[in-house]
Design a protein around this motif. Sequence first.
Motif, PDB file in Angstrom:
ATOM      1  N   SER A   3      31.291  27.083  89.286  1.00 43.04           N
ATOM      2  CA  SER A   3      32.198  25.952  89.497  1.00 43.04           C
ATOM      3  C   SER A   3      33.229  25.951  88.385  1.00 43.04           C
ATOM      4  O   SER A   3      33.137  26.726  87.427  1.00 43.04           O
ATOM      5  N   THR A   4      34.197  25.051  88.507  1.00 46.69           N
ATOM      6  CA  THR A   4      35.200  24.903  87.458  1.00 46.69           C
ATOM      7  C   THR A   4      34.833  23.788  86.487  1.00 46.69           C
ATOM      8  O   THR A   4      35.605  23.487  85.577  1.00 46.69           O
ATOM      9  N   ASP A   5      33.662  23.189  86.682  1.00 46.10           N
ATOM     10  CA  ASP A   5      33.265  22.047  85.859  1.00 46.10           C
ATOM     11  C   ASP A   5      32.470  22.449  84.629  1.00 46.10           C
ATOM     12  O   ASP A   5      32.494  21.752  83.614  1.00 46.10           O
ATOM     13  N   ALA A   6      31.724  23.525  84.739  1.00 47.75           N
ATOM     14  CA  ALA A   6      30.850  23.903  83.631  1.00 47.75           C
ATOM     15  C   ALA A   6      30.745  25.410  83.521  1.00 47.75           C
ATOM     16  O   ALA A   6      30.895  26.141  84.498  1.00 47.75           O
ATOM     17  N   LEU A   7      30.486  25.851  82.299  1.00 51.97           N
ATOM     18  CA  LEU A   7      30.261  27.267  82.025  1.00 51.97           C
ATOM     19  C   LEU A   7      28.777  27.425  81.722  1.00 51.97           C
ATOM     20  O   LEU A   7      28.313  27.090  80.637  1.00 51.97           O
ATOM     21  N   ASP A   8      28.023  27.892  82.706  1.00 52.22           N
ATOM     22  CA  ASP A   8      26.570  27.958  82.570  1.00 52.22           C
ATOM     23  C   ASP A   8      26.160  29.205  81.794  1.00 52.22           C
ATOM     24  O   ASP A   8      26.442  30.330  82.220  1.00 52.22           O
ATOM     25  N   PRO A   9      25.476  29.051  80.669  1.00 51.92           N
ATOM     26  CA  PRO A   9      25.021  30.226  79.899  1.00 51.92           C
ATOM     27  C   PRO A   9      23.912  30.962  80.629  1.00 51.92           C
ATOM     28  O   PRO A   9      23.039  30.345  81.241  1.00 51.92           O
ATOM     29  N   VAL A  10      23.959  32.279  80.577  1.00 48.48           N
ATOM     30  CA  VAL A  10      22.964  33.120  81.231  1.00 48.48           C
ATOM     31  C   VAL A  10      22.064  33.796  80.205  1.00 48.48           C
ATOM     32  O   VAL A  10      20.853  33.885  80.372  1.00 48.48           O
ATOM     33  N   TYR A  11      22.666  34.265  79.129  1.00 49.96           N
ATOM     34  CA  TYR A  11      21.901  35.012  78.136  1.00 49.96           C
ATOM     35  C   TYR A  11      22.615  34.939  76.798  1.00 49.96           C
ATOM     36  O   TYR A  11      23.838  34.842  76.724  1.00 49.96           O
ATOM     37  N   LYS A  12      21.829  34.989  75.728  1.00 52.56           N
ATOM     38  CA  LYS A  12      22.367  35.006  74.383  1.00 52.56           C
ATOM     39  C   LYS A  12      21.625  36.033  73.554  1.00 52.56           C
ATOM     40  O   LYS A  12      20.390  36.087  73.582  1.00 52.56           O
ATOM     41  N   SER A  13      22.342  36.854  72.820  1.00 52.52           N
ATOM     42  CA  SER A  13      21.738  37.884  71.985  1.00 52.52           C
ATOM     43  C   SER A  13      22.080  37.615  70.521  1.00 52.52           C
ATOM     44  O   SER A  13      23.194  37.200  70.203  1.00 52.52           O
ATOM     45  N   GLU A  14      21.119  37.857  69.649  1.00 60.51           N
ATOM     46  CA  GLU A  14      21.334  37.676  68.212  1.00 60.51           C
ATOM     47  C   GLU A  14      21.769  38.975  67.535  1.00 60.51           C
ATOM     48  O   GLU A  14      21.984  38.999  66.326  1.00 60.51           O
ATOM     49  N   GLU A  15      21.890  40.051  68.300  1.00 61.68           N
ATOM     50  CA  GLU A  15      22.242  41.337  67.699  1.00 61.68           C
ATOM     51  C   GLU A  15      23.678  41.315  67.187  1.00 61.68           C
ATOM     52  O   GLU A  15      24.602  40.967  67.926  1.00 61.68           O
ATOM     53  N   PRO A  16      23.915  41.715  65.953  1.00 63.51           N
ATOM     54  CA  PRO A  16      25.273  41.685  65.394  1.00 63.51           C
ATOM     55  C   PRO A  16      26.094  42.909  65.779  1.00 63.51           C
ATOM     56  O   PRO A  16      25.543  43.965  66.100  1.00 63.51           O
ATOM     57  N   ASP A  17      27.404  42.741  65.751  1.00 63.99           N
ATOM     58  CA  ASP A  17      28.359  43.857  65.863  1.00 63.99           C
ATOM     59  C   ASP A  17      28.231  44.669  67.141  1.00 63.99           C
ATOM     60  O   ASP A  17      28.400  45.890  67.141  1.00 63.99           O
ATOM     61  N   VAL A  18      27.921  44.028  68.244  1.00 64.73           N
ATOM     62  CA  VAL A  18      27.938  44.709  69.544  1.00 64.73           C
ATOM     63  C   VAL A  18      29.386  44.819  70.004  1.00 64.73           C
ATOM     64  O   VAL A  18      30.073  43.807  70.117  1.00 64.73           O
TER      65      VAL A  18
END
Length: 386
Positions: A3-18
């Motif tokens: 939708s245009t109302d929200a940006l739903d997060p799917v995944y988050k990574s803690e790996e640096p410098d990707v």
Amino acid sequence: LNSTDALDPVYKSEEPDVFIAERLFSSSLVAVVAAASPRTLRIEHFKKGTEICRYSYGDRVRAVRMNRARLVVCLEESLYIHNIRDMKVIHTIRDTPPNPSGLLALSTDSSNCYLAYPGHSHTGELQIFDCLNLASRVIIPAHEGQLAALQFSPSGQRIATASVKGTVIRVFSCHDGAKLYELRRGLKRTASIYSLSFSPCGSFLACSSNTETVHVFRLDEGMASDNHVLAGSPPQDDGWFGYINTAITASSAYLPTTVTETLLQGRAFASVHLTQTGNRTICALAMIRRSLRLLVCSSDGYLHLYSLDQAEGGDCSLIRQFLLGEELVVPGLVSEVGEEEERPDYSETVKNRNKGEMTADSERFHEMSSASESPQIGRASCRERV
């Protein structure tokens, strides 16, 4: 984006410098390359937090592209084509012109599984390679200057190109290399083209650059050139403008070629004027809740969503903007990933890059194969979401 109302997060990574994170469409497979190991490609199942396989190459990985049939790894002077179901290297294209920016495109349509990459280090020669039959398809002299941007249409039958000059965008047939459209981004002002994007139906083409304007072109069938010489002209029955076009075409024999081509080049159908300039931008055209939207993501961390009037065009109105740098909370991430000690260790790299060997067990191999299978849906339309 649902939708245009929200940006739903799917995944988050803690790996640096990707610096490369390429997802296989909407599946859970993602190709990752990090600065700590710039020559190593990892294929991960991000929802389960598992690594499926990894490969090491003789040089820094410049880009990765994949569809449901092939995965292509771009090094500065070579290309490796993997069969995505078992990740074996099935073909290598060596001694390509230096490509430090990793410029290449892979068709999203597996039936027209074409790979496009620069064929010359000084001119805009374009190579189209058939990744299914592993043979060169066509060589296209697309521009006089070096290539700067490439993008296939959703069907894989057309490809859009831009050069480092950035004033003209051309669309070619992947079948025979014929020029179908010539689109004018600007008359005198050169620009660095950052991205090209077709709409899901292939009728619109968006372009972003280092200027303050994002352009959207409409690729009407009436614009396509029958003789592939002067493309980009409006339909012949388009009122007064069509009359002018007919007059120009009739007088083409008397006018200099450069003048005629400039007059007949297609102009932008719609546009967005950004408030800030100098940021690197990526544009996309996507169907969101049955409506075609223009998305612009900039290097300052913002994602902008714009409306697009498919009938009238003109200026696109801003619907909403999202700050991508905000803290993301992904529901259920911990339970999906599991405990750290339960993850298998896949630290050993592949020694023989010409014979790709899976480092994952049979279960993860099955996950790789399942993710590459095409869903049973029809082709997307700009009028109706499927």
